[in-house]
Motif scaffolding. Structure first.
Motif, PDB file in Angstrom:
ATOM      1  N   UNK A  18       0.831  -1.201   0.000  1.00  0.00           N
ATOM      2  CA  UNK A  18       0.000   0.000   0.000  1.00  0.00           C
ATOM      3  C   UNK A  18       0.871   1.260   0.000  1.00  0.00           C
ATOM      4  N   UNK A  19       1.815   1.337   0.923  1.00  0.00           N
ATOM      5  CA  UNK A  19       2.656   2.532   1.018  1.00  0.00           C
ATOM      6  C   UNK A  19       3.658   2.625  -0.130  1.00  0.00           C
ATOM      7  N   UNK A  20       4.154   1.502  -0.608  1.00  0.00           N
ATOM      8  CA  UNK A  20       5.076   1.513  -1.742  1.00  0.00           C
ATOM      9  C   UNK A  20       4.372   2.038  -2.993  1.00  0.00           C
ATOM     10  N   UNK A  21       3.149   1.575  -3.242  1.00  0.00           N
ATOM     11  CA  UNK A  21       2.394   2.049  -4.400  1.00  0.00           C
ATOM     12  C   UNK A  21       2.128   3.544  -4.304  1.00  0.00           C
ATOM     13  N   UNK A  22       1.827   4.036  -3.133  1.00  0.00           N
ATOM     14  CA  UNK A  22       1.611   5.483  -2.966  1.00  0.00           C
ATOM     15  C   UNK A  22       2.886   6.278  -3.221  1.00  0.00           C
ATOM     16  N   UNK A  23       4.018   5.661  -2.938  1.00  0.00           N
ATOM     17  CA  UNK A  23       5.297   6.341  -3.148  1.00  0.00           C
ATOM     18  C   UNK A  23       5.655   6.418  -4.633  1.00  0.00           C
ATOM     19  N   UNK A  24       5.416   5.356  -5.389  1.00  0.00           N
ATOM     20  CA  UNK A  24       5.849   5.314  -6.792  1.00  0.00           C
ATOM     21  C   UNK A  24       4.810   5.837  -7.765  1.00  0.00           C
ATOM     22  N   UNK A  25       3.548   5.951  -7.330  1.00  0.00           N
ATOM     23  CA  UNK A  25       2.467   6.337  -8.231  1.00  0.00           C
ATOM     24  C   UNK A  25       1.620   7.416  -7.565  1.00  0.00           C
ATOM     25  N   UNK A  26       1.420   8.496  -8.282  1.00  0.00           N
ATOM     26  CA  UNK A  26       0.612   9.585  -7.743  1.00  0.00           C
ATOM     27  C   UNK A  26      -0.863   9.326  -8.046  1.00  0.00           C
ATOM     28  N   UNK A  27      -1.682   9.296  -7.011  1.00  0.00           N
ATOM     29  CA  UNK A  27      -3.121   9.137  -7.209  1.00  0.00           C
ATOM     30  C   UNK A  27      -3.725  10.509  -7.454  1.00  0.00           C
ATOM     31  N   UNK A  28      -4.470  10.626  -8.541  1.00  0.00           N
ATOM     32  CA  UNK A  28      -5.035  11.909  -8.946  1.00  0.00           C
ATOM     33  C   UNK A  28      -6.543  11.908  -8.810  1.00  0.00           C
ATOM     34  N   UNK A  29      -7.084  13.036  -8.374  1.00  0.00           N
ATOM     35  CA  UNK A  29      -8.536  13.195  -8.374  1.00  0.00           C
ATOM     36  C   UNK A  29      -9.000  13.225  -9.818  1.00  0.00           C
ATOM     37  N   UNK A  30     -10.281  13.062 -10.035  1.00  0.00           N
ATOM     38  CA  UNK A  30     -10.790  13.073 -11.407  1.00  0.00           C
ATOM     39  C   UNK A  30     -10.455  14.393 -12.101  1.00  0.00           C
ATOM     40  N   UNK A  31     -10.544  15.488 -11.385  1.00  0.00           N
ATOM     41  CA  UNK A  31     -10.230  16.806 -11.959  1.00  0.00           C
ATOM     42  C   UNK A  31      -8.774  16.890 -12.414  1.00  0.00           C
ATOM     43  N   UNK A  32      -7.854  16.457 -11.574  1.00  0.00           N
ATOM     44  CA  UNK A  32      -6.431  16.476 -11.933  1.00  0.00           C
ATOM     45  C   UNK A  32      -6.129  15.471 -13.048  1.00  0.00           C
ATOM     46  N   UNK A  33      -6.802  14.331 -13.007  1.00  0.00           N
ATOM     47  CA  UNK A  33      -6.628  13.306 -14.031  1.00  0.00           C
ATOM     48  C   UNK A  33      -7.045  13.870 -15.398  1.00  0.00           C
ATOM     49  N   UNK A  34      -8.205  14.532 -15.437  1.00  0.00           N
ATOM     50  CA  UNK A  34      -8.684  15.142 -16.687  1.00  0.00           C
ATOM     51  C   UNK A  34      -7.713  16.190 -17.211  1.00  0.00           C
ATOM     52  N   UNK A  35      -7.123  16.942 -16.306  1.00  0.00           N
ATOM     53  CA  UNK A  35      -6.211  18.022 -16.696  1.00  0.00           C
ATOM     54  C   UNK A  35      -4.949  17.488 -17.368  1.00  0.00           C
ATOM     55  N   UNK A  36      -4.535  16.272 -17.050  1.00  0.00           N
ATOM     56  CA  UNK A  36      -3.265  15.788 -17.569  1.00  0.00           C
ATOM     57  C   UNK A  36      -3.292  14.616 -18.508  1.00  0.00           C
ATOM     58  N   UNK A  37      -4.397  13.880 -18.569  1.00  0.00           N
ATOM     59  CA  UNK A  37      -4.335  12.623 -19.320  1.00  0.00           C
ATOM     60  C   UNK A  37      -4.234  12.791 -20.827  1.00  0.00           C
ATOM     61  N   UNK A  38      -4.617  13.916 -21.361  1.00  0.00           N
ATOM     62  CA  UNK A  38      -4.494  14.106 -22.819  1.00  0.00           C
ATOM     63  C   UNK A  38      -3.045  14.330 -23.250  1.00  0.00           C
ATOM     64  N   UNK A  39      -2.193  14.715 -22.312  1.00  0.00           N
ATOM     65  CA  UNK A  39      -0.779  14.929 -22.613  1.00  0.00           C
ATOM     66  C   UNK A  39       0.050  13.726 -22.181  1.00  0.00           C
ATOM     67  N   UNK A  97       5.931  -1.529 -13.808  1.00  0.00           N
ATOM     68  CA  UNK A  97       6.644  -0.571 -14.662  1.00  0.00           C
ATOM     69  C   UNK A  97       7.780   0.122 -13.916  1.00  0.00           C
ATOM     70  N   UNK A  98       7.608   0.356 -12.640  1.00  0.00           N
ATOM     71  CA  UNK A  98       8.685   0.967 -11.840  1.00  0.00           C
ATOM     72  C   UNK A  98       9.924   0.079 -11.879  1.00  0.00           C
ATOM     73  N   UNK A  99       9.732  -1.230 -11.770  1.00  0.00           N
ATOM     74  CA  UNK A  99      10.866  -2.165 -11.837  1.00  0.00           C
ATOM     75  C   UNK A  99      11.543  -2.127 -13.207  1.00  0.00           C
ATOM     76  N   UNK A 100      10.802  -1.704 -14.239  1.00  0.00           N
ATOM     77  CA  UNK A 100      11.358  -1.607 -15.594  1.00  0.00           C
ATOM     78  C   UNK A 100      11.954  -0.238 -15.878  1.00  0.00           C
ATOM     79  N   UNK A 101      11.952   0.659 -14.890  1.00  0.00           N
ATOM     80  CA  UNK A 101      12.588   1.959 -15.053  1.00  0.00           C
ATOM     81  C   UNK A 101      11.655   3.124 -15.355  1.00  0.00           C
ATOM     82  N   UNK A 102      10.368   2.915 -15.329  1.00  0.00           N
ATOM     83  CA  UNK A 102       9.403   4.002 -15.553  1.00  0.00           C
ATOM     84  C   UNK A 102       9.246   4.801 -14.263  1.00  0.00           C
ATOM     85  N   UNK A 103       9.086   6.120 -14.402  1.00  0.00           N
ATOM     86  CA  UNK A 103       9.013   6.943 -13.205  1.00  0.00           C
ATOM     87  C   UNK A 103       7.787   7.839 -13.100  1.00  0.00           C
ATOM     88  N   UNK A 104       7.278   8.353 -14.182  1.00  0.00           N
ATOM     89  CA  UNK A 104       6.189   9.329 -14.154  1.00  0.00           C
ATOM     90  C   UNK A 104       4.848   8.595 -14.225  1.00  0.00           C
TER      91      UNK A 104
END
Length: 122
Positions: A18-39, A97-104
């Motif tokens: 649980x804590x590891x996933x929160x560290x490597x992946x940012x959870x976004x609200x629907x509003x923030x998700x909408x703002x960034x997913x097209x890019x 994906x983190x184990x494969x070198x992905x970060x964002x």
């Protein structure tokens, strides 16, 4: 006694994940998700039948069950926005994906079941 040890180990494992996933992946609200997913690269990690039943416009379906073989379809130099039904599979996908070198890495908080935006159905 053995049952208690197994239960404690299981709780520790779940808590660590649980804590590891929160560290490597940012959870976004629907509003923030909408703002960034097209890019970003929008990846639906649900199974094909779930994807066909409805998905976010512009999403690619790479099920978690196939991610190990198909991860190279995802560019490591661009943000990755995951979603699944409720965030469990998104967390597992991010760990892989983190184990494969992905970060964002990002995911939709609450998953697809909480999505109120446009949906495409097959």
């Amino acid at each position: 006694m053995l049952l208690i040890i197994v239960a404690v180990a299981l709780i520790a494992y779940i808590t660590f994940n649980f804590f590891y996933q929160r560290k490597i992946m940012k959870q976004l609200t629907e509003e923030d998700f909408r703002a960034g997913y097209r890019k970003a690269q929008l990846i639906d990690v649900r199974e094909p039948n779930e994807f066909d039943g409805g998905h976010i416009l512009g999403a690619r379906n790479i099920p978690l069950s196939q991610l190990r073989q198909r991860y190279k379809e995802i560019r490591p130099d661009q943000p990755v926005y995951f979603y699944c039904q409720n965030t469990v599979r998104s967390g597992r996908a991010a760990q892989m994906l983190k184990r494969k070198g992905y970060n964002n890495l990002h995911c939709l908080k609450g998953g697809f079941k909480g999505w109120t935006g446009k949906v495409k159905k097959k």
